[in-house]
Design a protein around this motif. Sequence first.
Motif, PDB file in Angstrom:
ATOM      1  N   PHE A 148      -1.124   0.185 -10.771  1.00  0.00           N
ATOM      2  CA  PHE A 148      -1.194  -1.149 -10.178  1.00  0.00           C
ATOM      3  C   PHE A 148      -2.042  -1.052  -8.917  1.00  0.00           C
ATOM      4  N   ALA A 149      -2.713  -2.142  -8.577  1.00  0.00           N
ATOM      5  CA  ALA A 149      -3.629  -2.136  -7.427  1.00  0.00           C
ATOM      6  C   ALA A 149      -3.549  -3.478  -6.719  1.00  0.00           C
ATOM      7  N   PRO A 150      -2.643  -3.606  -5.746  1.00  0.00           N
ATOM      8  CA  PRO A 150      -2.507  -4.882  -5.044  1.00  0.00           C
ATOM      9  C   PRO A 150      -3.742  -5.219  -4.224  1.00  0.00           C
ATOM     10  N   GLU A 151      -4.074  -6.488  -4.203  1.00  0.00           N
ATOM     11  CA  GLU A 151      -5.165  -6.956  -3.350  1.00  0.00           C
ATOM     12  C   GLU A 151      -4.736  -6.879  -1.887  1.00  0.00           C
ATOM     13  N   PRO A 152      -5.700  -6.803  -0.964  1.00  0.00           N
ATOM     14  CA  PRO A 152      -5.332  -6.814   0.469  1.00  0.00           C
ATOM     15  C   PRO A 152      -4.505  -8.053   0.800  1.00  0.00           C
ATOM     16  N   PHE A 153      -3.486  -7.847   1.610  1.00  0.00           N
ATOM     17  CA  PHE A 153      -2.580  -8.939   1.967  1.00  0.00           C
ATOM     18  C   PHE A 153      -3.163  -9.751   3.116  1.00  0.00           C
ATOM     19  N   ALA A 154      -2.952 -11.060   3.080  1.00  0.00           N
ATOM     20  CA  ALA A 154      -3.436 -11.937   4.150  1.00  0.00           C
ATOM     21  C   ALA A 154      -2.372 -12.008   5.248  1.00  0.00           C
ATOM     22  N   TRP A 155      -2.449 -11.088   6.198  1.00  0.00           N
ATOM     23  CA  TRP A 155      -1.459 -11.044   7.273  1.00  0.00           C
ATOM     24  C   TRP A 155      -1.696 -12.188   8.259  1.00  0.00           C
ATOM     25  N   MET A 182       8.201  -8.583   3.819  1.00  0.00           N
ATOM     26  CA  MET A 182       8.867  -8.790   2.539  1.00  0.00           C
ATOM     27  C   MET A 182       7.966  -9.516   1.556  1.00  0.00           C
ATOM     28  N   GLU A 183       7.138 -10.418   2.041  1.00  0.00           N
ATOM     29  CA  GLU A 183       6.179 -11.088   1.163  1.00  0.00           C
ATOM     30  C   GLU A 183       5.176 -10.100   0.589  1.00  0.00           C
ATOM     31  N   ASP A 184       4.689  -9.209   1.422  1.00  0.00           N
ATOM     32  CA  ASP A 184       3.757  -8.184   0.946  1.00  0.00           C
ATOM     33  C   ASP A 184       4.434  -7.297  -0.106  1.00  0.00           C
ATOM     34  N   ALA A 185       5.691  -6.954   0.122  1.00  0.00           N
ATOM     35  CA  ALA A 185       6.405  -6.047  -0.778  1.00  0.00           C
ATOM     36  C   ALA A 185       6.644  -6.651  -2.156  1.00  0.00           C
ATOM     37  N   THR A 188      -4.474  -2.011   7.961  1.00  0.00           N
ATOM     38  CA  THR A 188      -4.687  -2.853   6.784  1.00  0.00           C
ATOM     39  C   THR A 188      -5.605  -2.164   5.782  1.00  0.00           C
ATOM     40  N   SER A 189      -5.941  -0.910   6.022  1.00  0.00           N
ATOM     41  CA  SER A 189      -6.835  -0.153   5.149  1.00  0.00           C
ATOM     42  C   SER A 189      -6.038   0.564   4.051  1.00  0.00           C
ATOM     43  N   PRO A 190      -6.722   1.052   3.019  1.00  0.00           N
ATOM     44  CA  PRO A 190      -6.036   1.839   1.981  1.00  0.00           C
ATOM     45  C   PRO A 190      -5.397   3.088   2.572  1.00  0.00           C
ATOM     46  N   VAL A 191      -4.293   3.528   1.972  1.00  0.00           N
ATOM     47  CA  VAL A 191      -3.542   4.658   2.512  1.00  0.00           C
ATOM     48  C   VAL A 191      -4.389   5.924   2.556  1.00  0.00           C
ATOM     49  N   GLU A 218       0.835  -1.204   0.000  1.00  0.00           N
ATOM     50  CA  GLU A 218       0.000   0.000   0.000  1.00  0.00           C
ATOM     51  C   GLU A 218       0.868   1.252   0.000  1.00  0.00           C
ATOM     52  N   TYR A 219       2.000   1.183   0.674  1.00  0.00           N
ATOM     53  CA  TYR A 219       2.953   2.291   0.652  1.00  0.00           C
ATOM     54  C   TYR A 219       3.424   2.561  -0.774  1.00  0.00           C
ATOM     55  N   ALA A 220       3.694   1.493  -1.503  1.00  0.00           N
ATOM     56  CA  ALA A 220       4.129   1.643  -2.891  1.00  0.00           C
ATOM     57  C   ALA A 220       3.090   2.388  -3.713  1.00  0.00           C
ATOM     58  N   ARG A 221       1.846   2.086  -3.493  1.00  0.00           N
ATOM     59  CA  ARG A 221       0.771   2.753  -4.236  1.00  0.00           C
ATOM     60  C   ARG A 221       0.752   4.247  -3.945  1.00  0.00           C
ATOM     61  N   ALA A 222       1.242   4.627  -2.762  1.00  0.00           N
ATOM     62  CA  ALA A 222       1.274   6.042  -2.401  1.00  0.00           C
ATOM     63  C   ALA A 222       2.479   6.771  -2.973  1.00  0.00           C
ATOM     64  N   VAL A 223       3.658   6.118  -3.032  1.00  0.00           N
ATOM     65  CA  VAL A 223       4.882   6.852  -3.374  1.00  0.00           C
ATOM     66  C   VAL A 223       5.319   6.715  -4.821  1.00  0.00           C
ATOM     67  N   VAL A 224       5.025   5.589  -5.461  1.00  0.00           N
ATOM     68  CA  VAL A 224       5.471   5.412  -6.843  1.00  0.00           C
ATOM     69  C   VAL A 224       4.938   6.508  -7.767  1.00  0.00           C
ATOM     70  N   PRO A 225       3.675   6.935  -7.640  1.00  0.00           N
ATOM     71  CA  PRO A 225       3.201   8.018  -8.511  1.00  0.00           C
ATOM     72  C   PRO A 225       3.953   9.337  -8.331  1.00  0.00           C
TER      73      PRO A 225
END
Length: 611
Positions: free
Chosen positions: A380-387, A138-141, A545-548, A105-112
């Motif tokens: 890109f839009a990753p699905e919620p991760f199964a923590w 690391m799995e989420d990343a 675990t929510s969207p940024v 989710e962090y990636a979705r915020a900073v990559v743009p």
Amino acid sequence: MLNHFSKHPLWECHATLIRVAQGKEPADIVLRHATLVSVTTHELLEDADIAIAQGRIAYIGIEGHTAEHCIGEKTKVFDLAGTYVAPSFMDGHIHVESAMVGPAEYARAVVPHGTSAIMWDPHEAMNVAGMGALSALMEDAKRVPLKCYVTPGSCVPAVPGFEDTGATIDASDIHEAMKLDEVAGLGEMMNDPGVLSCAEGPLEEIEETLRAGKTVTGHYTMGDTDRGLEAYIASGVSCCHESVTREDALAKLRFGQYAQLREGSAWHNLEELAHAVTDRKIDTRFVNLVTDDTHPETLVSEGHLDRILRKAVSFGIDPITAIQMVTINVAQCFGLAGDLGSVTPGKCADIVVLDDLKDFHAHLVFIDGDLVAEDGRALFAPEPFAWPEEFLHTMHITDEISAETFRIPAVKKDGTAIADGAALVRVIASSAGSTLTKEEHLTVPVRDGALLADPAQDILKAFVFDRHHAGGRHACAFAKGFGIHGALAQTVAHDAHNLLVVGDSDKDMAIAARTLIASGGGEVAVQDGKILGKVALPLFGIMSTSPVEDVAHDVAGIERAWKKMGCTMPSPFMTMGLLSLACIPELRLTDRGLVDCCRYCFVPLLVEDEG
């Protein structure tokens, strides 16, 4: 170091790049007519073409040469006339957890915003759940294009013997971590006293990192920029983000250490530190710009490294030099310049297309030749991760917490009661925009056998509870600088991330503490028995675990609550979260007691009890 994140190691695709560069095979993508920001020569190269194949740069056409010979029937061509092409940005020191979301989710915020790689120290989550946290993060990343290089936490706990954490990391853990391709180095070595005394623990972790040929990142906060700093650098620590004065930064540069100039949501160091560069003609190869801690509201509303670039330019650093500080300088610091950090043949096609070199608005962002963001929108839009479930339940306080819990007895260490009136106590004094605190000796009221907060002097009670183990072990102190009436509580409390509660009302403090225990962690503001704002952070007690965007909305709400309660400092919960960080001067509070962070010893709350 193998670039785990590239589509193809160079040796797998160099034959293709050779053919494309000579026009014997078409490129996948050609960027045309842009002005190239050359970070290798500090030039702007007009009307440049860039040919990309298999995720890497094959050819650059400059000074009248074009990439027309690289264009085939299936080549995708972008006409970028009027724009600037630069290497996409790299953050040399970042804690993703401060954004309160997972890495995907962090990636979705900073990559743009033009960011393609981060050097991420996940010691916040590792203090809660150790190597298991590292593995899950690391799995989420892996699910996003952002290149999340990891520097595993070196100081878990930050200062051994001074606090309780949920895990312990030692040299054997670091040895295993260094085998991973995603690991670029060792997380910030905060135990500078341990390094200077040649303590076994920190030196063994440094040794494991150096044997692996990776970078040891630093955290040097001691005032000695002579023998102490040089000894610290001689240990093998390559970079440090803890400079607060221009003299600090310049000393590190002169001794060959990368000075990472910080500008986060709460720590506004860049205006001062920029003078190390602008006041004298020095080589800036060893300078990085880093964010360290950036909360979600800042990312959503202001940006990431593009925000720092804007500030750097406003503080007098020229744009090309500033871009070098978030590209090639970072890549060289971490031994990644063979793959990253410049738009040159053979490098990964990690590219940002900028509208100008003032606002640094990212029009297009490519990572490994894939278009991953356009005009502020992630593609890109990753699905919620199964923590793993255990990481969503990390609050283990079992004692009942009531208003009486926050009563501070007015009793000397010899058991003598203090008469009603006043008592001289140690106070942790915080200030806006700074990671440092001051130790002040101030009087607080004594009434009915208890030490009281004194709102008139902006003196609040502060409590830290061990949340990692059953029970409710806690310690208390006084703090100033926040200017609030009511109570604030958070489990984002560096670095052990125990439950921290501050306030002038015992009842409100109890409500705040119980609220966070029930929600699994987070931040809450309470006044007159009412919850004014709350951010639920059930993941490790420090992340959502929510969207940024949703988390940013909640953070903005609690910031409004802080202001309503009387606080005027920016991102105050980040400053409050450092009250318990026992590795930065001068005075801090952990669940075990008040810590003098200059002498590294416990000190009593009552001044007269010392000695």
